[in-house]
Scaffold this motif. Structure first.
Motif, mmCIF file in Angstrom:
data_model
loop_
_atom_site.group_PDB
_atom_site.id
_atom_site.type_symbol
_atom_site.label_atom_id
_atom_site.label_comp_id
_atom_site.label_asym_id
_atom_site.label_seq_id
_atom_site.Cartn_x
_atom_site.Cartn_y
_atom_site.Cartn_z
ATOM 1 N N HIS A 1 5.215 14.932 -0.858
ATOM 2 C CA HIS A 1 5.609 13.527 -0.810
ATOM 3 C C HIS A 1 5.021 12.882 0.438
ATOM 4 O O HIS A 1 4.759 13.556 1.444
ATOM 5 N N VAL A 2 4.819 11.598 0.359
ATOM 6 C CA VAL A 2 4.261 10.871 1.505
ATOM 7 C C VAL A 2 5.095 11.110 2.753
ATOM 8 O O VAL A 2 4.561 11.283 3.856
ATOM 9 N N GLU B 1 5.161 10.238 10.461
ATOM 10 C CA GLU B 1 5.099 8.791 10.258
ATOM 11 C C GLU B 1 3.906 8.157 10.968
ATOM 12 O O GLU B 1 3.260 7.242 10.427
ATOM 13 N N ASP B 2 3.575 8.650 12.161
ATOM 14 C CA ASP B 2 2.436 8.056 12.867
ATOM 15 C C ASP B 2 1.125 8.340 12.145
ATOM 16 O O ASP B 2 0.201 7.518 12.163
ATOM 17 N N LEU C 1 0.818 -1.208 0.000
ATOM 18 C CA LEU C 1 0.000 0.000 0.000
ATOM 19 C C LEU C 1 0.856 1.264 0.000
ATOM 20 O O LEU C 1 0.592 2.209 -0.745
ATOM 21 N N ARG C 2 1.879 1.266 0.825
ATOM 22 C CA ARG C 2 2.717 2.467 0.907
ATOM 23 C C ARG C 2 3.433 2.726 -0.411
ATOM 24 O O ARG C 2 3.519 3.860 -0.871
ATOM 25 N N LYS D 1 -1.433 5.550 10.572
ATOM 26 C CA LYS D 1 -2.862 5.568 10.877
ATOM 27 C C LYS D 1 -3.685 5.526 9.597
ATOM 28 O O LYS D 1 -4.670 4.782 9.493
ATOM 29 N N MET D 2 -3.290 6.312 8.602
ATOM 30 C CA MET D 2 -4.022 6.346 7.336
ATOM 31 C C MET D 2 -3.948 5.003 6.618
ATOM 32 O O MET D 2 -4.933 4.536 6.045
ATOM 33 N N LEU D 3 -2.771 4.364 6.653
ATOM 34 C CA LEU D 3 -2.622 3.055 6.020
ATOM 35 C C LEU D 3 -3.555 2.022 6.643
ATOM 36 O O LEU D 3 -4.046 1.125 5.962
#
Length: 210
Positions: A137-138, A143-144, A117-118, A148-150
């Motif tokens: 950019h992602v 990172e947290d 996914l990432r 959470k979104m993933l």
């Protein structure tokens, strides 16, 4: 799909180009309550798969193994009979609509792998941010927050089983009428008229290259 021979497009490079230019697709499947349609940006990977992602609450997230029809809609527009020189001679012309679409038939697989996914999100973001003066950019997000979104989405991997295109671009008209349509689109200059004209010109160039 009703597909007269003159409008049937089979060349993979032409079909893939439309998917790349118009990635926001309609995904149709037969769900628990009948036919269901969802709208998802998708990426063609090679010529064998479409990749995307949806929220976990989306019915596609629970449709592992489902047969789906994916429709990519290209440029389209109303065509006035007044644009045809032949209309002014015989009067025997009527309005129509020009358009280009690609239908992909395939089987959907739900992907839970966060690494998959990432990588997809980074690829899609880099592509669609490329025209920005300062692309996002992602990794710009904490990172947290990304983690959470993933956790709130799943990937969809649609194996391409059949692909077909319908490019209705006045191919059934003589050269003078096609030129009249291009002139009419240039004069009207609506939201997608220039895109439709470009598709028509590309089709004309391919026709002469045969």
């Amino acid at each position: 799909m009703y597909l007269p021979k003159s409008f049937h497009e089979t060349r993979s490079d032409v079909l893939h180009a439309l998917i790349g230019d118009y990635p926001f697709a309609t995904v149709i499947m037969h769900g628990a309550d009948g036919l269901a349609a969802n709208h998802v940006p998708l990426e063609l990977v090679g010529d064998t798969a479409l990749h995307g992602h949806v929220a976990r609450g989306n019915e596609l997230a629970k449709a592992d193994g489902a047969q789906v029809l994916v429709i990519f809609h290209g440029a389209d527009g109303y065509i006035s009979p007044n644009w045809y020189p032949s209309k002014h001679v015989t009067g025997r012309e009527v309005p129509t609509w020009n358009y280009a679409v690609v239908h992909v038939h395939g089987r959907l697989r739900v992907v839970e792998d966060k690494a998959w996914l990432r990588e997809l999100l980074e690829r899609l973001t880099n592509r669609h941010e490329a025209t920005q003066s300062k692309p996002w950019h992602v990794d710009d997000a904490p990172e947290d927050h990304i983690e959470k979104m993933l956790g709130m989405i799943v990937g969809i991997d649609i194996a391409v089983e059949r692909i077909e295109g319908k490019f209705k671009l006045s191919q059934n008209h003589p050269d003078a009428n096609r030129a009249g349509v291009l002139h009419g689109l240039a004069g009207r200059a609506g939201r997608r008229d220039s895109e439709l004209a470009t598709l028509m010109q590309q089709a004309e160039e391919r026709r002469h290259d045969r």
